[in-house]
Motif scaffolding. Sequence first.
Motif, mmCIF file in Angstrom:
data_model
loop_
_atom_site.group_PDB
_atom_site.id
_atom_site.type_symbol
_atom_site.label_atom_id
_atom_site.label_comp_id
_atom_site.label_asym_id
_atom_site.label_seq_id
_atom_site.Cartn_x
_atom_site.Cartn_y
_atom_site.Cartn_z
ATOM 1 N N LEU A 1 51.970 44.198 40.965
ATOM 2 C CA LEU A 1 50.542 44.235 41.273
ATOM 3 C C LEU A 1 49.696 44.121 40.014
ATOM 4 C CD1 LEU A 1 50.373 47.022 44.026
ATOM 5 C CD2 LEU A 1 50.003 44.576 44.320
ATOM 6 N N GLU A 2 50.175 44.752 38.915
ATOM 7 C CA GLU A 2 49.403 44.715 37.667
ATOM 8 C C GLU A 2 49.314 43.303 37.121
ATOM 9 O OE1 GLU A 2 49.516 46.835 33.299
ATOM 10 O OE2 GLU A 2 50.152 47.962 35.056
ATOM 11 N N SER A 3 50.420 42.542 37.240
ATOM 12 C CA SER A 3 50.399 41.163 36.758
ATOM 13 C C SER A 3 49.441 40.321 37.577
ATOM 14 C CB SER A 3 51.804 40.557 36.792
ATOM 15 O OG SER A 3 52.300 40.503 38.119
ATOM 16 N N ARG A 4 49.372 40.593 38.912
ATOM 17 C CA ARG A 4 48.418 39.874 39.774
ATOM 18 C C ARG A 4 46.984 40.202 39.374
ATOM 19 N NH1 ARG A 4 50.169 37.916 44.784
ATOM 20 N NH2 ARG A 4 52.146 36.847 44.426
ATOM 21 N N ALA A 5 46.721 41.455 39.059
ATOM 22 C CA ALA A 5 45.378 41.863 38.646
ATOM 23 C C ALA A 5 45.000 41.191 37.336
ATOM 24 C CB ALA A 5 45.320 43.384 38.495
ATOM 25 N N THR A 6 45.974 41.103 36.423
ATOM 26 C CA THR A 6 45.712 40.439 35.143
ATOM 27 C C THR A 6 45.401 38.971 35.356
ATOM 28 O OG1 THR A 6 47.121 41.973 33.914
ATOM 29 C CG2 THR A 6 46.726 39.825 32.904
ATOM 30 N N GLU A 7 46.170 38.328 36.225
ATOM 31 C CA GLU A 7 45.942 36.904 36.497
ATOM 32 C C GLU A 7 44.562 36.685 37.114
ATOM 33 O OE1 GLU A 7 49.175 35.577 38.882
ATOM 34 O OE2 GLU A 7 50.655 35.793 37.273
ATOM 35 N N HIS A 8 44.171 37.570 38.017
ATOM 36 C CA HIS A 8 42.850 37.457 38.657
ATOM 37 C C HIS A 8 41.729 37.638 37.619
ATOM 38 C CE1 HIS A 8 39.670 37.844 41.664
ATOM 39 N NE2 HIS A 8 39.262 38.915 41.011
ATOM 40 N N THR A 9 41.868 38.651 36.759
ATOM 41 C CA THR A 9 40.860 38.910 35.727
ATOM 42 C C THR A 9 40.810 37.757 34.735
ATOM 43 O OG1 THR A 9 41.313 41.276 35.931
ATOM 44 C CG2 THR A 9 40.092 40.563 33.991
ATOM 45 N N LEU A 10 41.982 37.224 34.394
ATOM 46 C CA LEU A 10 42.047 36.087 33.469
ATOM 47 C C LEU A 10 41.317 34.889 34.046
ATOM 48 C CD1 LEU A 10 43.138 34.494 31.038
ATOM 49 C CD2 LEU A 10 45.262 34.163 32.315
ATOM 50 N N LEU A 11 41.555 34.601 35.309
ATOM 51 C CA LEU A 11 40.893 33.463 35.960
ATOM 52 C C LEU A 11 39.384 33.627 35.931
ATOM 53 C CD1 LEU A 11 41.218 30.828 37.546
ATOM 54 C CD2 LEU A 11 41.367 32.191 39.636
ATOM 55 N N LEU A 12 38.924 34.830 36.193
ATOM 56 C CA LEU A 12 37.489 35.110 36.173
ATOM 57 C C LEU A 12 36.923 34.928 34.762
ATOM 58 C CD1 LEU A 12 35.077 36.027 37.869
ATOM 59 C CD2 LEU A 12 35.702 38.388 37.374
ATOM 60 N N ALA A 13 37.652 35.440 33.763
ATOM 61 C CA ALA A 13 37.208 35.317 32.372
ATOM 62 C C ALA A 13 37.152 33.856 31.946
ATOM 63 C CB ALA A 13 38.144 36.100 31.453
ATOM 64 N N LEU A 14 38.178 33.071 32.305
ATOM 65 C CA LEU A 14 38.211 31.653 31.944
ATOM 66 C C LEU A 14 37.078 30.883 32.603
ATOM 67 C CD1 LEU A 14 42.061 30.919 32.054
ATOM 68 C CD2 LEU A 14 40.584 30.869 30.037
ATOM 69 N N CYS A 15 36.746 31.248 33.841
ATOM 70 C CA CYS A 15 35.618 30.601 34.527
ATOM 71 C C CYS A 15 34.317 30.839 33.763
ATOM 72 C CB CYS A 15 35.488 31.126 35.960
ATOM 73 S SG CYS A 15 36.728 30.494 37.096
ATOM 74 N N HIS A 16 34.107 32.074 33.327
ATOM 75 C CA HIS A 16 32.896 32.393 32.560
ATOM 76 C C HIS A 16 32.883 31.616 31.237
ATOM 77 C CE1 HIS A 16 31.152 35.337 35.159
ATOM 78 N NE2 HIS A 16 32.177 36.182 35.086
ATOM 79 N N ILE A 17 34.044 31.541 30.576
ATOM 80 C CA ILE A 17 34.134 30.837 29.287
ATOM 81 C C ILE A 17 33.812 29.364 29.477
ATOM 82 C CG2 ILE A 17 35.727 30.077 27.478
ATOM 83 C CD1 ILE A 17 37.146 32.814 27.810
ATOM 84 N N ARG A 18 34.407 28.753 30.522
ATOM 85 C CA ARG A 18 34.182 27.320 30.781
ATOM 86 C C ARG A 18 32.717 27.026 31.094
ATOM 87 N NH1 ARG A 18 38.731 27.582 29.195
ATOM 88 N NH2 ARG A 18 40.610 26.593 30.007
ATOM 89 N N LEU A 19 32.049 28.012 31.718
ATOM 90 C CA LEU A 19 30.638 27.837 32.084
ATOM 91 C C LEU A 19 29.694 28.201 30.935
ATOM 92 C CD1 LEU A 19 30.761 29.330 35.701
ATOM 93 C CD2 LEU A 19 30.383 26.928 35.093
ATOM 94 N N GLY A 20 30.284 28.558 29.796
ATOM 95 C CA GLY A 20 29.471 28.924 28.642
ATOM 96 C C GLY A 20 28.883 30.314 28.739
#
Length: 199
Positions: A1-20
């Motif tokens: 479950l922790e790895s899934r949470a990390t992947e979800h948070t990572l995806l969210l962080a990358l989306c913000h980074i890509r959007l500047g």
Amino acid sequence: LESRATEHTLLLALCHIRLGEADQAKPLLPYLKDDPELGTFTRFNLGSAFAQMGQLNKAGRYFSQVAETKATDENSLVLKDQATLALGVKLLKQEKWLEARDLLEHIRLYGPVANRGLLALGWTYFNSTDQTGALTPWLELAERDLADPAVQEALLNIPYVYEQQGALQEALNRYREAHRIFQQQRNSLDNVKQEIQKP
């Protein structure tokens, strides 16, 4: 479950980074936790996220994990090459020429990041005590697709190496050849523009 949470948070962080939206991505970084269950792709993206946020030490740790992974398929090999290139460039910026060279020499000669790898490898030689050693990767690079910026840089770097070594005639010949190639490319682009503009 922790790895899934990390992947979800990572995806969210990358989306913000890509959007500047770096300010919104930064608070998420402390929640990106290392986990033995994380896959190679996730580890690579973690490295990318930390690198883009300027946290190079953390990025380097994840890239190192990917670079040391035993690759079993093409996708893994590509990630391994990309991580190795990122680490090599990081060491180049730190002026650790020999360490960077040892890494960059492990990048496949014909993978997706091969051209950038060859360019960086040349700089490890040029900036150390063996400037002429830069010619081997850069001459190989100069024979590749001219549309690639790494190839274009190599074409200009090669005569500069000769110039620095006192081989002025060879340097002049190479500068002329580079000028001829760039002019040819410009003419080709002009022809394409004219074709597009035709009614």
